[in-house]
Design a protein around this motif. Structure first.
Motif, PDB file in Angstrom:
ATOM      1  N   SER A 102       0.850  -1.188   0.000  1.00 47.78           N
ATOM      2  CA  SER A 102       0.000   0.000   0.000  1.00 47.78           C
ATOM      3  C   SER A 102       0.885   1.238   0.000  1.00 47.78           C
ATOM      4  O   SER A 102       1.794   1.359   0.829  1.00 47.78           O
ATOM      5  N   VAL A 103       0.627   2.102  -0.955  1.00 48.77           N
ATOM      6  CA  VAL A 103       1.247   3.430  -0.964  1.00 48.77           C
ATOM      7  C   VAL A 103       0.110   4.426  -1.110  1.00 48.77           C
ATOM      8  O   VAL A 103      -1.034   4.054  -1.345  1.00 48.77           O
ATOM      9  N   ARG A 104       0.415   5.686  -0.963  1.00 49.66           N
ATOM     10  CA  ARG A 104      -0.649   6.687  -1.049  1.00 49.66           C
ATOM     11  C   ARG A 104      -1.312   6.627  -2.422  1.00 49.66           C
ATOM     12  O   ARG A 104      -0.665   6.775  -3.455  1.00 49.66           O
ATOM     13  N   GLY A 105      -2.604   6.349  -2.427  1.00 46.97           N
ATOM     14  CA  GLY A 105      -3.352   6.312  -3.669  1.00 46.97           C
ATOM     15  C   GLY A 105      -3.350   4.976  -4.378  1.00 46.97           C
ATOM     16  O   GLY A 105      -3.991   4.829  -5.422  1.00 46.97           O
ATOM     17  N   GLU A 106      -2.646   3.972  -3.861  1.00 44.98           N
ATOM     18  CA  GLU A 106      -2.599   2.655  -4.540  1.00 44.98           C
ATOM     19  C   GLU A 106      -2.448   1.560  -3.490  1.00 44.98           C
ATOM     20  O   GLU A 106      -1.602   1.654  -2.601  1.00 44.98           O
ATOM     21  N   ARG A 107      -3.274   0.517  -3.625  1.00 46.08           N
ATOM     22  CA  ARG A 107      -3.176  -0.615  -2.702  1.00 46.08           C
ATOM     23  C   ARG A 107      -3.395  -1.909  -3.475  1.00 46.08           C
ATOM     24  O   ARG A 107      -4.347  -2.027  -4.242  1.00 46.08           O
ATOM     25  N   ARG A 108      -2.485  -2.882  -3.263  1.00 47.11           N
ATOM     26  CA  ARG A 108      -2.625  -4.196  -3.896  1.00 47.11           C
ATOM     27  C   ARG A 108      -2.506  -5.263  -2.813  1.00 47.11           C
ATOM     28  O   ARG A 108      -1.405  -5.673  -2.431  1.00 47.11           O
ATOM     29  N   THR A 109      -3.628  -5.628  -2.264  1.00 47.58           N
ATOM     30  CA  THR A 109      -3.690  -6.681  -1.259  1.00 47.58           C
ATOM     31  C   THR A 109      -4.903  -7.551  -1.557  1.00 47.58           C
ATOM     32  O   THR A 109      -5.767  -7.187  -2.363  1.00 47.58           O
ATOM     33  N   GLY A 110      -4.954  -8.696  -0.919  1.00 47.01           N
ATOM     34  CA  GLY A 110      -6.074  -9.605  -1.092  1.00 47.01           C
ATOM     35  C   GLY A 110      -6.471 -10.229   0.232  1.00 47.01           C
ATOM     36  O   GLY A 110      -5.830  -9.984   1.270  1.00 47.01           O
ATOM     37  N   PRO A 111      -7.507 -11.068   0.221  1.00 47.57           N
ATOM     38  CA  PRO A 111      -7.948 -11.697   1.483  1.00 47.57           C
ATOM     39  C   PRO A 111      -6.901 -12.595   2.104  1.00 47.57           C
ATOM     40  O   PRO A 111      -6.919 -12.832   3.310  1.00 47.57           O
ATOM     41  N   GLY A 112      -5.945 -13.103   1.295  1.00 43.27           N
ATOM     42  CA  GLY A 112      -4.915 -13.982   1.836  1.00 43.27           C
ATOM     43  C   GLY A 112      -3.620 -13.269   2.172  1.00 43.27           C
ATOM     44  O   GLY A 112      -2.618 -13.906   2.535  1.00 43.27           O
ATOM     45  N   THR A 113      -3.601 -11.944   2.089  1.00 44.03           N
ATOM     46  CA  THR A 113      -2.363 -11.189   2.350  1.00 44.03           C
ATOM     47  C   THR A 113      -2.020 -11.214   3.832  1.00 44.03           C
ATOM     48  O   THR A 113      -2.842 -10.843   4.690  1.00 44.03           O
ATOM     49  N   GLU A 161       2.193  -7.148   4.420  1.00 42.90           N
ATOM     50  CA  GLU A 161       1.857  -5.938   3.667  1.00 42.90           C
ATOM     51  C   GLU A 161       2.998  -4.936   3.835  1.00 42.90           C
ATOM     52  O   GLU A 161       3.405  -4.618   4.952  1.00 42.90           O
ATOM     53  N   VAL A 162       3.519  -4.465   2.703  1.00 43.69           N
ATOM     54  CA  VAL A 162       4.588  -3.475   2.706  1.00 43.69           C
ATOM     55  C   VAL A 162       3.949  -2.104   2.482  1.00 43.69           C
ATOM     56  O   VAL A 162       3.153  -1.930   1.546  1.00 43.69           O
ATOM     57  N   VAL A 163       4.267  -1.155   3.331  1.00 48.56           N
ATOM     58  CA  VAL A 163       3.669   0.175   3.253  1.00 48.56           C
ATOM     59  C   VAL A 163       4.762   1.230   3.403  1.00 48.56           C
ATOM     60  O   VAL A 163       5.856   0.951   3.897  1.00 48.56           O
ATOM     61  N   THR A 164       4.446   2.432   2.974  1.00 48.90           N
ATOM     62  CA  THR A 164       5.339   3.551   3.295  1.00 48.90           C
ATOM     63  C   THR A 164       5.120   3.951   4.746  1.00 48.90           C
ATOM     64  O   THR A 164       4.064   3.692   5.330  1.00 48.90           O
ATOM     65  N   THR A 165       6.113   4.592   5.329  1.00 50.77           N
ATOM     66  CA  THR A 165       5.950   5.036   6.719  1.00 50.77           C
ATOM     67  C   THR A 165       4.827   6.060   6.830  1.00 50.77           C
ATOM     68  O   THR A 165       4.174   6.158   7.874  1.00 50.77           O
TER      69      THR A 165
END
Length: 855
Positions: free
Chosen positions: A91-102, A105-109
């Motif tokens: 997940s980054v600002r304005g975009e997220r690619r995750t699913g029910p099995g995730t 999760e890699v995110v920005t601070t």
């Protein structure tokens, strides 16, 4: 299918059991692993139980940059033989690619902070790993501080890891447990070193000028380009070259024209597709990747075997007094250079060329400057206030925020209604914090939406949140139109951010959170309205930066409400504007004015609305251009809107202006006759010789005591000419020590004149280091001792009969014995009518010639 062979090649795997054990026992740990060992990709999978038999846990990995987020997620998914969005997402600002099995999760601070503000408990998350802590980004420092609080007060079972390749592990170890007092967190070290790299130093030729601001000597870039060519000829594989910024990347790319390789540009503003293409690797042809520090950590550029390091990096700087931010080019830290070196040995043994001399290594800072020490702290201060700690004194931070920067931040937040007078977050401030933009932009979005509609306000704020490319120009409204029709990477990111902001402000209830000056009605509700794009761009920008509203002072020259002068570039289409709202400006080193990079045209009406709280009306009386100026002024900060002469100014203000004029131009503005000057010199001599109670009459001392010696004359003065008529000597008498009675001894201690043997009363000059008596030689006949004043022998200037200097002495008796004979021999022939006795100490003093004496 898990790629076991690739995992087995990652040295950090040997440290994983110790890390898991440390977490199970203590709940916190510091992971110190060199670049290229796999800490970013293997450790999260192991924590989540995806590579072994451990329990399945949900892991949140925080990275400092969007590029690193995507790269880390892609690499972890590849190791699992899956697609991004399955077990591993991002997940980054304005975009997220995750699913029910995730589960990883890699995110920005920044995204992590937003989640913490919405849900401090991070429900459903078992482990948080904060990567690349050594970079000391403000978001990362803040996230760690909040997470330490969460573990201590809300979720002691939440596990926390601080990971870095080159950090001060012991400091982080103490910090992670400072709130719960459980003792230092365990430090787990990975002993792997990747594949290693050979280091070659390639110092530039002599004469390279040091970088300053965003300026970098072209000769250095030519040297870097030449080093790239040399390295390509000497070694196999792709090449990664580190440069401080996008401008240097573009110029160096031009210098590599004709090189037998594909030249790519990698930086934070590059389109996601370009970033992904670089990180996927080449297709047979060699590549030269020119990159900023975004490529230092948390990602592998496939195929790279060579690194060329320019030795430079960029850091933010903030001028809190003027509200201007800028970037500074600095030497890369030792930690940063180590990270860059590690990029060469990620896949095989590599080679690194450092464009500096070995001796320069010892002068490099150990770590980058902590962003909390050098950045704008408005966003940090609002987050801290929303967290319940407005001063941030209770947060677990390696470095406390500077008091001045925090005061400036609180001033901004108070002005926009984000915090109250005690610094606590208001309801409006909480909504601003949740918008995910700088508080200034949040204010512009909320209040602008009520005026021009959510969509249009969001479009302008999206432009302000990420500065458009320079080729878009410096006219914000024109850049807006370019972004709307643009097909480049910036336009794609802009449209994505517009959608996010529009949704966010609609959900935040723009109309209910608008400022008292915001309007309402059909235009606000519909989001369309009759305002032009230029007017909307100007209004929203002015709402974000009211102190940067600027009025023209000449062709291309402006004065901001803050008092800072600003200049437009020569080719700017904004040079004829009467008013501007400045969105982006910087102030180069030693420059008197700021340079406007991006601005929108506004009119006086918009300026008054946006900068209304900075407006003021009143009487102004001050010293200007050598005289008292009294006027009634309406102004916005430093910008004057209207001026009218003031016929009856406040006498107290006039008096203060006159004193200011005296301080600026000196007390020479008063009338100093010869007698007045002489009195001042006599008093200065007595103060120097005897001290108290004789007054100090230096310029500074007289100005400091103006109330005592210039009243009541000063109160009656109205302008410079009145000061010129004020008799300084008469006023100076008020400083004499009358109370002690010493004033009566003035003529005794420092007489204005001394009677000499001839009967003449000769003026004593007190202006030098020693009192001076200038007298004709014949008038001193018969006097053996030297005259004294206040116990100090006077310096006698003996003159010829024509009044010209003949001799100087402070010991008259000695002069009669030793010096007189030579003077007599020289002058008696020139002045035969005057007496020249053999023994002047016993001769009769006279003012006359021999002829007069005989009569």
């Amino acid at each position: 299918m898990i790629r076991t062979d690739a995992i087995e090649r990652l040295p950090v795997r040997h440290a994983v059991p110790e890390l898991l054990s440390a977490l199970d026992e203590h709940g916190t740990a510091v992971l110190s692993a060199p670049p290229g060992t796999g800490k970013t990709t293997l450790v999260p999978l192991a924590l989540a139980g995806l590579t072994g038999a451990g329990p399945r846990r949900r892991v949140l990995v925080a990275e400092p940059r969007r590029m690193a987020v995507r790269a880390a997620a892609r690499r972890m998914a590849w190791l699992l033989g899956q697609e991004v969005g399955d077990a591993v997402g991002f997940s980054v600002r304005g975009e997220r690619r995750t699913g029910p099995g995730t589960v990883v999760e890699v995110v920005t601070t920044g995204v992590l902070l937003q989640r913490l503000q919405r849900d401090p408990e991070l429900a459903g998350v078992d482990v948080v790993l904060l990567d690349e802590c050594h970079e000391r980004h403000l978001d990362a420092d803040t996230a760690i501080a909040f997470l330490v609080d969460v573990r201590a007060a809300l979720r002691p079972e939440l596990q926390l890891i601080a990971a870095s390749a080159t950090s001060d592990a012991e400091a982080w170890s103490q910090l992670l447990t400072v709130a719960d007092g459980s003792g230092p967190a365990p430090v787990v070290r990975s002993t792997g070193q990747g594949h290693g790299a050979a280091i070659h130093y390639a110092p530039p030729p002599a004469g390279i000028r040091p970088a300053h601001g965003t300026w970098v000597d072209q000769q250095l870039l030519r040297h870097v380009a030449a080093t790239v060519r040399l390295a390509l000829e000497a070694h196999e594989g792709d090449l990664l070259c580190f440069l401080p910024g996008t401008g240097e990347i573009a110029r160096t790319a031009g210098m590599l024209d004709g090189v037998d390789a594909e030249v790519l540009q990698l930086h934070g503003r590059a389109p996601a597709a370009v970033q992904d293409a670089v990180l996927r690797g080449g297709e047979g042809r060699r590549r030269v990747v020119l990159a900023t520090s975004v490529a230092e950590s948390s990602l592998t550029v496939p195929g790279v075997r060579i690194v060329v390091d320019s030795g430079l990096a960029r850091e933010p700087r903030v001028d809190h007094a003027r509200g201007l931010g800028s970037l500074a080019t600095v030497a890369v830290s030792d930690a940063g250079a180590t990270q860059r070196l590690g990029r060469a040995g990620r896949e095989a043994f590599g080679t690194v060329y450092r464009c500096w001399a070995p001796a320069d290594d010892v002068r490099r800072p150990r770590f980058p400057s902590p962003e909390i020490k050098i950045a704008d702290l408005a966003s940090f201060a609002l987050r801290a206030a929303c967290w319940g700690d407005p001063t941030a004194q209770g947060l677990a931070l390696l470095d406390a925020p500077p008091a001045g920067a925090m005061a400036a931040a609180r001033s901004v937040l108070t002005a926009i209604g984000a915090v109250d007078e005690d610094g606590r977050a208001t309801e409006r401030g909480g909504r601003m914090a949740r918008l995910g933009v700088h508080p200034r932009l949040a204010r512009a979005l909320l209040d602008g939406a009520a005026e021009v509609g959510a969509r249009r306000a969001a479009e302008v704020v999206a432009l302000l949140s990420e500065e458009p490319p320079r080729e878009y120009g410096d006219d914000l409204a024109a850049a807006w139109r370019t972004a709307r029709r643009g097909g480049d990477g910036y336009a794609a990111r802009w449209r994505q951010e517009v959608r996010r902001l529009t949704s966010a402000v609609t959900g935040a209830g723009a109309a209910s959170t608008s400022s008292p000056s915001s309007g309402s009605g059909p235009e606000a509700a519909s989001g369309s309205g009759s305002r032009s794009d230029d007017a909307v761009a100007g209004l929203v920008t002015a709402l974000a930066f009211p102190e940067r509203v600027a009025r023209a002072r000449g062709e291309g020259s402006f004065l901001m409400v803050s008092g800072t002068r600003a200049e437009l570039g020569q080719g700017s289409g904004l040079r004829s504007a009467g008013w501007l709202a400045v969105a982006v400006a910087d102030r180069p080193v030693q420059a008197a004015s700021a340079r406007v990079r991006l601005a929108a045209v506004v009119d006086e009406g918009i300026a008054r609305v946006a900068a209304g709280p900075l407006g003021a009306e009143g009487e102004e009386v001050h010293w200007e251009d050598g005289d008292v100026v009294a006027r009634e002024v309406e102004r916005l900060g430093a910008v004057e809107l209207s001026v009218r002469p003031l016929k009856q100014p406040d006498p107290a203000l006039v008096r203060r202006a006159l004193l200011d004029g005296l301080a600026k131009e000196g007390i020479g503005l008063l009338r100093w006759s010869r007698e007045s000057g002489g009195l001042r010199e006599r008093l200065a001599f007595l103060h120097r010789t005897l001290g108290e109670p004789w007054p100090d009459v230096s310029d500074g001392a007289l100005l400091a005591r103006a109330d005592e010696w210039l009243e009541p004359e000063l109160s009656r003065a109205r302008r410079r000419a009145d000061l010129g008529r004020l008799d300084a000597g008469q006023a100076l008498n008020r400083l004499l020590p009358w109370a002690s009675g010493e004033a009566a001894r003035l003529d005794e201690l420092a007489p204005e004149r001394i009677e000499v043997p001839s009967g003449s009363r000769i003026r004593v000059e007190y202006g030098g280091a020693q009192p001076v008596l200038a007298v004709k030689l014949q008038e001193m006949f018969g006097l053996e001792g030297t005259p004294e004043v206040a116990g100090v022998p006077v310096l006698i200037h003996l003159l010829s009969p024509a009044g010209r200097p003949a001799a100087v002495t402070a010991d008259l008796a000695n002069f009669w014995r030793e010096g007189y004979r030579a003077v007599r021999a020289e002058l008696r022939g020139r002045y035969p009518k005057h007496p020249w006795p053999e023994d002047p100490s016993r001769a009769e003093p006279t003012r006359h010639t021999n002829a007069r004496l005989k009569r």
